[in-house]
Enzyme design. Structure first.
Site, PDB file in Angstrom:
ATOM      1  N   GLU A 265       0.883  -1.186   0.000  1.00  0.00           N
ATOM      2  CA  GLU A 265       0.000   0.000   0.000  1.00  0.00           C
ATOM      3  C   GLU A 265       0.908   1.219   0.000  1.00  0.00           C
ATOM      4  O   GLU A 265       1.375   1.651   1.053  1.00  0.00           O
ATOM      5  CB  GLU A 265      -0.891   0.008   1.245  1.00  0.00           C
ATOM      6  CG  GLU A 265      -1.820  -1.187   1.365  1.00  0.00           C
ATOM      7  CD  GLU A 265      -3.026  -1.117   0.440  1.00  0.00           C
ATOM      8  OE1 GLU A 265      -3.170  -0.120  -0.306  1.00  0.00           O
ATOM      9  OE2 GLU A 265      -3.816  -2.071   0.454  1.00  0.00           O
ATOM     10  N   CYS A 299      -2.599   9.107   2.481  1.00  0.00           N
ATOM     11  CA  CYS A 299      -2.205   8.540   1.181  1.00  0.00           C
ATOM     12  C   CYS A 299      -3.245   8.906   0.137  1.00  0.00           C
ATOM     13  O   CYS A 299      -2.948   8.983  -1.053  1.00  0.00           O
ATOM     14  CB  CYS A 299      -2.054   7.032   1.291  1.00  0.00           C
ATOM     15  SG  CYS A 299      -3.480   6.242   2.024  1.00  0.00           S
TER      16      CYS A 299
HETATM   17  P1  NAD Z   1       8.143   5.050   4.773  1.00  0.00           P
HETATM   18  O1  NAD Z   1       8.217   4.317   3.501  1.00  0.00           O
HETATM   19  O2  NAD Z   1       9.228   5.993   5.108  1.00  0.00           O
HETATM   20  O3  NAD Z   1       8.086   3.995   5.999  1.00  0.00           O
HETATM   21  C1  NAD Z   1       7.116   2.975   6.066  1.00  0.00           C
HETATM   22  C2  NAD Z   1       7.621   1.849   6.965  1.00  0.00           C
HETATM   23  O4  NAD Z   1       8.724   1.186   6.345  1.00  0.00           O
HETATM   24  C3  NAD Z   1       8.124   2.317   8.314  1.00  0.00           C
HETATM   25  O5  NAD Z   1       7.684   1.402   9.290  1.00  0.00           O
HETATM   26  C4  NAD Z   1       9.637   2.277   8.126  1.00  0.00           C
HETATM   27  O6  NAD Z   1      10.338   2.151   9.358  1.00  0.00           O
HETATM   28  C5  NAD Z   1       9.788   1.040   7.273  1.00  0.00           C
HETATM   29  N1  NAD Z   1      11.032   0.923   6.493  1.00  0.00           N
HETATM   30  C6  NAD Z   1      11.862   1.906   6.059  1.00  0.00           C
HETATM   31  N2  NAD Z   1      12.851   1.377   5.296  1.00  0.00           N
HETATM   32  C7  NAD Z   1      12.631   0.042   5.231  1.00  0.00           C
HETATM   33  C8  NAD Z   1      13.277  -1.040   4.572  1.00  0.00           C
HETATM   34  N3  NAD Z   1      14.370  -0.853   3.819  1.00  0.00           N
HETATM   35  N4  NAD Z   1      12.764  -2.290   4.705  1.00  0.00           N
HETATM   36  C9  NAD Z   1      11.643  -2.498   5.430  1.00  0.00           C
HETATM   37  N5  NAD Z   1      10.981  -1.500   6.086  1.00  0.00           N
HETATM   38  C10 NAD Z   1      11.470  -0.252   5.991  1.00  0.00           C
HETATM   39  O7  NAD Z   1       6.719   5.785   4.808  1.00  0.00           O
HETATM   40  P2  NAD Z   1       6.166   6.902   5.820  1.00  0.00           P
HETATM   41  O8  NAD Z   1       6.886   8.182   5.587  1.00  0.00           O
HETATM   42  O9  NAD Z   1       6.085   6.375   7.209  1.00  0.00           O
HETATM   43  O10 NAD Z   1       4.650   7.050   5.312  1.00  0.00           O
HETATM   44  C11 NAD Z   1       4.226   7.885   4.281  1.00  0.00           C
HETATM   45  C12 NAD Z   1       4.007   7.120   3.001  1.00  0.00           C
HETATM   46  O11 NAD Z   1       3.110   6.030   3.214  1.00  0.00           O
HETATM   47  C13 NAD Z   1       3.361   7.967   1.918  1.00  0.00           C
HETATM   48  O12 NAD Z   1       3.990   7.697   0.699  1.00  0.00           O
HETATM   49  C14 NAD Z   1       1.919   7.496   1.905  1.00  0.00           C
HETATM   50  O13 NAD Z   1       1.248   7.704   0.690  1.00  0.00           O
HETATM   51  C15 NAD Z   1       2.096   6.043   2.205  1.00  0.00           C
HETATM   52  N6  NAD Z   1       0.852   5.460   2.704  1.00  0.00           N
HETATM   53  C16 NAD Z   1       0.147   4.654   1.855  1.00  0.00           C
HETATM   54  C17 NAD Z   1      -1.059   4.120   2.273  1.00  0.00           C
HETATM   55  C18 NAD Z   1      -1.875   3.257   1.363  1.00  0.00           C
HETATM   56  O14 NAD Z   1      -2.759   2.588   1.860  1.00  0.00           O
HETATM   57  N7  NAD Z   1      -1.620   3.226   0.066  1.00  0.00           N
HETATM   58  C19 NAD Z   1      -1.548   4.403   3.566  1.00  0.00           C
HETATM   59  C20 NAD Z   1      -0.784   5.215   4.403  1.00  0.00           C
HETATM   60  C21 NAD Z   1       0.419   5.747   3.953  1.00  0.00           C
END
Ligand code: NAD
Length: 515
Positions: A265, A299
């Protein structure tokens, strides 16, 4: 720390500014890196969280697997009864947990509580689902044979979540995963650890009451290394990842390389299209909420607005009035509509994007900077912005990139097909909305030549989904669905079982292999 913040934390036995255990696998612990939980509204450090060490991640995974081996044999309707109790546990702490979301994430009070309500709703859904997770009987071409398609529990589900929905996204996943008979291990965003600890403590109590292992709903807080350990582990059967496209691209490839399952997502870049026949008294506030709600950090936030030439001026005039009336406030106060961005880094991203808009000579109609006066000096407040870039080439980065801040880019169109083309021309495909009263437009929009996003709305904004429908996107937003609809089918292991109850053993397709 302010007494109000301390009060919110104390509802979950978290002592302000002290160290708190960020790992739960039946026992609370944490010997990894210590991270700060910061309040985005005031900049205060709320508490220090002891995250998971590599050894604790392995141990938690082993315990969640063990818990699954037990739980998979519990009949589904009894699993549903557990969900009913979790629902009650959450409902009893609805206001307190909602306030904690506001304190730690920064979204306004009604949205913080709304997230908890979403978890409650999906638990209700899961209770019913627990008696309806049906397979099917397929007509066999061979006499005396039955073919059954059977859903069984899948194994261990790792939920990796983003900062902006620190309760609901886990709720969608946990409710379906538990109902399906799995063990779940959660790695939340490192900046919303306290909320995940509070949620886990509510659920842990209910598991305990039911003599079930706590690791059935385990927690490992931490950053990238903890996420990587879960994504790479052969002990995880399904990785449900919510986050940015950048990280999701890496996660998706890693999971695929070991042939496990994933739900991704990822980012959205959502558009609203307003037709000349639209009811503007619905469309203007709809776009306003979509673009400014959660300070543009959903999102599904509206990031692109396509206005028909006939109504463009009037629409923008009315929308700007709403933008100008908006005042930043303490998100804990019930009359605040605009809270802070989650981090100082997000303010940097906002500032850089505004700078870029200026360099490409976009018209900035309102916003475009921080506030002269903010409710708290240390808060990450920025002015929601409406901009009209000169170019309408959707491959330009200003249009094709998701900026996670309240910036709305506007373009004017003459024909619906042109606007649908723009809607579909970006890499992302999460949500979209059309404002019209003409049935012919609705048919085009929802049909084969219409919007290519996973959520396609009419006279409703891009954000604010309900749990009953499946939630998710297409293209670079990832794949898979969460929440309602058929989403549960991803959380089970499917088997096609052919059962021969005859005295013959004929082969399919009439193949003859007799000697
Ligand atoms: P992010 O990608 O920075 O982090 C998401 C998660 O991934 C965190 O728990 C982080 O610690 C973890 N992470 C980071 N690097 C990783 C790796 N290499 N391997 C595994 N895990 C890792 O996102 P964010 O800044 O927390 O959230 C914002 C983003 O999330 C926006 O792009 C938003 O659109 C998206 N989002 C999407 C949905 C959806 O349903 N499509 C819902 C909510 C948020």
């Amino acid at each position: 720390l302010s007494s109000r913040a301390s009060g919110i934390l104390s509802a979950f036995n978290i002592l302000a500014n002290k160290e708190v255990d960020g790992v739960y696998d039946g026992q609370w612990k944490g010997s990894g890196e210590v991270v700060e939980s910061k309040c985005p509204t005031t900049g205060e450090v709320l508490a220090h969280v002891k995250t998971a060490s590599p050894a604790e991640v392995s141990e938690a995974l082993a315990k969640t697997r063990e818990a699954y081996l037990h739980f998979r044999n519990v009949p589904a309707p009894r699993r549903g009864e557990l969900l009913r109790q979790i629902r009650e546990g959450l409902a009893n702490k609805r206001e307190e947990l909602g306030a904690l979301v506001t304190l730690e994430m920064g979204k306004i009070r009604t949205e913080g509580v709304g997230e908890v309500q979403e978890f409650i709703d999906i638990c209700d859904y899961a209770v019913g689902l627990s008696r309806m997770m049906n397979g099917r009987v397929v007509a066999s071409e061979r006499p005396g044979h039955s073919i059954l398609e059977v859903p069984n529990p899948l194994g261990v589900v790792a939920v990796l979540s983003a900062f902006n929905f620190p309760v609901a996204v886990y709720g969608w996943n946990l409710a379906l995963s538990l109902t399906a008979g799995n063990g779940t291990l959660w790695k939340p965003s490192p900046s919303t650890c306290l909320t995940s600890i509070a949620v886990t403590s509510i659920i842990a109590e209910i598991l305990k009451k039911n003599d079930l292992p706590g690791a059935l709903a385990g927690l490992v807080t931490g950053g990238q290394p903890v996420g990587e350990a879960l994504v790479g582990s052969s002990k995880v059967d399904l990785v449900s990842f919510t986050g940015s496209e950048r990280v999701g691209r890496v996660v998706g490839q890693k999971v695929m390389s070991r042939f496990a399952k994933s739900i991704l997502e990822l980012g959205g870049n959502n558009a609203s299209i307003v037709m000349p026949d639209a009811d503007l008294s619905l469309a203007v506030p709809g776009v306003f909420f979509g673009a400014v709600g959660t300070a543009g950090q959903r999102c599904t936030s509206t990031r692109r607005l396509f206005l028909h030439r006939q109504i463009a001026s009037e629409f923008l005039e009315r929308l700007q009035k709403l933008y100008i009336s908006l005042k930043p406030g303490d998100p804990l106060d019930s009359d605040t509509l605009l809270g802070p961005l989650h981090t100082a880094a997000a303010v940097g991203l906002y500032t850089d994007t505004i700078e870029h808009l200026r360099t490409i000579n976009a018209d900035i109609l309102c916003g475009g900077k921080g506030y002269d006066v903010t409710p708290f000096n240390g808060g990450n407040f920025v002015q929601p912005t409406i901009a009209i870039p000169k170019s309408v080439d959707m491959t330009d980065s200003i249009w094709s990139t998701e900026t996670f801040a309240p910036i709305l880019n506007v373009a004017v169109f003459d024909e619906l097909d042109e606007a649908i083309g723009w809607n579909n021309a970006v890499p992302q495909g999460l949500s979209s909305s059309l404002w019209t009263r003409d049935l012919r437009n609705v048919g085009t929009w929802t049909g084969p030549s219409g919007s290519d996003t996973g959520i396609v709305n009419v006279n409703a904004g891009t954000s604010g989904a309900e749990i009953g429908a499946s939630f998710g996107g297409n293209k670079s937003t990832g794949w898979g669905r969460e929440s309602g609809g058929d989403a549960w089918k991803q959380y089970v292991r499917w088997s096609a079982c052919t059962i021969n109850f005859s005295n013959e053993a004929p082969l399919a397709q009439g193949v003859n292999f007799s000697t």
